[in-house]
Design a protein around this motif. Structure first.
Motif, mmCIF file in Angstrom:
data_model
loop_
_atom_site.group_PDB
_atom_site.id
_atom_site.type_symbol
_atom_site.label_atom_id
_atom_site.label_comp_id
_atom_site.label_asym_id
_atom_site.label_seq_id
_atom_site.Cartn_x
_atom_site.Cartn_y
_atom_site.Cartn_z
ATOM 1 N N ASN A 157 -8.884 4.491 -42.362
ATOM 2 C CA ASN A 157 -7.528 4.742 -42.828
ATOM 3 C C ASN A 157 -6.607 3.554 -42.557
ATOM 4 O O ASN A 157 -5.809 3.160 -43.424
ATOM 5 C CB ASN A 157 -6.993 6.004 -42.135
ATOM 6 N N ILE A 158 -6.713 2.984 -41.360
ATOM 7 C CA ILE A 158 -5.833 1.853 -41.014
ATOM 8 C C ILE A 158 -6.443 0.512 -41.416
ATOM 9 O O ILE A 158 -5.788 -0.524 -41.291
ATOM 10 C CB ILE A 158 -5.506 1.844 -39.512
ATOM 11 N N MET B 296 -2.950 -3.811 -51.723
ATOM 12 C CA MET B 296 -3.243 -4.639 -52.889
ATOM 13 C C MET B 296 -2.924 -3.908 -54.188
ATOM 14 O O MET B 296 -2.564 -4.534 -55.191
ATOM 15 C CB MET B 296 -4.704 -5.079 -52.863
ATOM 16 N N THR B 297 -3.016 -2.593 -54.176
ATOM 17 C CA THR B 297 -2.627 -1.807 -55.348
ATOM 18 C C THR B 297 -1.130 -1.943 -55.596
ATOM 19 O O THR B 297 -0.693 -2.161 -56.733
ATOM 20 C CB THR B 297 -3.004 -0.328 -55.149
ATOM 21 N N ARG B 298 -0.338 -1.856 -54.543
ATOM 22 C CA ARG B 298 1.106 -2.036 -54.696
ATOM 23 C C ARG B 298 1.441 -3.459 -55.132
ATOM 24 O O ARG B 298 2.340 -3.679 -55.958
ATOM 25 C CB ARG B 298 1.829 -1.696 -53.382
ATOM 26 N N PRO C 286 -6.423 -7.616 -44.775
ATOM 27 C CA PRO C 286 -6.046 -6.955 -43.520
ATOM 28 C C PRO C 286 -4.535 -6.995 -43.330
ATOM 29 O O PRO C 286 -3.844 -7.888 -43.837
ATOM 30 C CB PRO C 286 -6.749 -7.788 -42.450
ATOM 31 N N ARG C 287 -4.021 -6.026 -42.601
ATOM 32 C CA ARG C 287 -2.595 -6.019 -42.274
ATOM 33 C C ARG C 287 -2.259 -7.267 -41.460
ATOM 34 O O ARG C 287 -2.967 -7.618 -40.517
ATOM 35 C CB ARG C 287 -2.243 -4.762 -41.477
ATOM 36 N N THR D 65 -5.624 -14.285 -38.901
ATOM 37 C CA THR D 65 -6.731 -13.512 -39.449
ATOM 38 C C THR D 65 -8.037 -14.246 -39.188
ATOM 39 O O THR D 65 -8.166 -15.435 -39.468
ATOM 40 C CB THR D 65 -6.555 -13.308 -40.964
ATOM 41 N N ARG D 66 -9.017 -13.544 -38.642
ATOM 42 C CA ARG D 66 -10.327 -14.118 -38.354
ATOM 43 C C ARG D 66 -11.337 -13.618 -39.376
ATOM 44 O O ARG D 66 -11.131 -12.585 -40.004
ATOM 45 C CB ARG D 66 -10.765 -13.709 -36.943
ATOM 46 N N PRO D 67 -12.452 -14.340 -39.549
ATOM 47 C CA PRO D 67 -13.451 -13.891 -40.538
ATOM 48 C C PRO D 67 -13.903 -12.452 -40.321
ATOM 49 O O PRO D 67 -14.122 -11.718 -41.277
ATOM 50 C CB PRO D 67 -14.603 -14.879 -40.327
#
Length: 283
Positions: A143-144, A153-155, A250-251, A258-260
């Motif tokens: 969920n998160i 991405m939809t928004r 990712p958020r 952000t890491r791989p």
């Protein structure tokens, strides 16, 4: 041979049920999805809300789908609205068919939105999204994580293009389905997108666990899996062709890069589904 309980992968289009809708504004060409699998048909009830529509199943006590029409203007207003949780049982449904808050209590599963509250531009529309008729039991990490990334991405796609149609829902695959209280736990979640600008449609598909994997499939392929004709207002060639969908992100956390290992991975549709089936057989 693996038996499918409640829901089947087989689509029986010869016995499809056509239904109208009291809220055509939420659907492509005003036409809601059509139930094609007879196992879905008992105890279904359409529900119209201010900003989305649901077809609810009294068998699973979840939506079979939630449908929205997203526009740039509404999403701009929605971004200004803080979240205010108001989870509640749906009074419009018979008691025997609806989920209750007690079904989810202490289960370890989130009450996962199909039509997400962040899509909605008014407090009333947001509050309606917290109806359990719009919820499924969902893995918290899912969920998160990847599901939240798909929603963002939809928004973003709707904001870039101006408007899109979205349908989200669960899939129940295998012979070992779980329940929390009286509510069935889906094995998979999916989100269909139709872009009027591109005149193309496609779908995200994920397993309902702590996965960071997702698949992108054509609408017609997903329809065979879920027992619904999802976009009956579109020509078959659009439903068959597929669509390039943006990678879920990712958020963003300003304190961390952000890491791989934080990123989500595109998987082949067949391998994603077969992995889930194999897990169901083992358990």
């Amino acid at each position: 041979m693996l038996r499918y309980l409640v829901f089947s992968l087989k689509v029986l289009v010869s016995t499809s049920v056509l239904a109208g809708t009291d809220c055509p504004q939420h659907f492509v060409a005003g036409q809601p999805p059509v139930v094609t699998n007879p196992k879905f048909q008992p105890r279904t009830q359409p529900l119209c809300f201010r900003a989305f529509a649901v077809l609810h199943s009294g068998l699973s006590r979840t939506p079979l789908y939630s449908a929205e029409y997203l526009t740039r203007k509404n999403l701009k207003n929605a971004a200004k609205l803080s979240r205010k949780d108001s989870f509640h049982a749906e009074d419009a449904l018979p008691e025997r068919d609806r989920a209750e808050l007690s079904d989810y209590k202490l289960t370890g599963y989130d009450r996962g939105h199909m039509a997400p509250s962040d899509d909605f531009a008014t407090r009333k529309a947001q509050a309606e999204s917290f109806s359990l008729a719009n919820m499924v039991p969902q893995s918290h990490e899912n969920n998160i994580g990847v599901w939240s990334g798909i929603e963002r991405m939809t928004r973003q796609l709707a904001t870039t293009e101006g408007d899109i149609y979205v349908i989200s829902g669960p899939a129940f695959i295998g012979g070992n389905l779980k329940k929390i209280g009286n509510v069935l736990v889906p094995t998979h979640l999916w989100k269909v997108i139709y872009s009027p600008t591109q005149q193309r449609a496609g779908a995200y598909l994920i397993t309902n666990d702590d996965t960071r994997d997702y698949a992108v499939v054509s609408v017609s392929k997903l329809e065979k899996m879920v027992g619904l004709s999802l976009l009956p207002g579109l020509p078959q060639n659009i439903r068959d062709a597929g669509m390039a969908l943006p990678k879920p992100e990712p958020r963003q956390d300003r304190r961390k890069k952000t890491r791989p290992q934080d990123e989500f991975t595109l998987r082949d549709f067949t391998s994603l589904v077969m992995d889930a089936l194999n897990r169901a057989i083992k358990h």
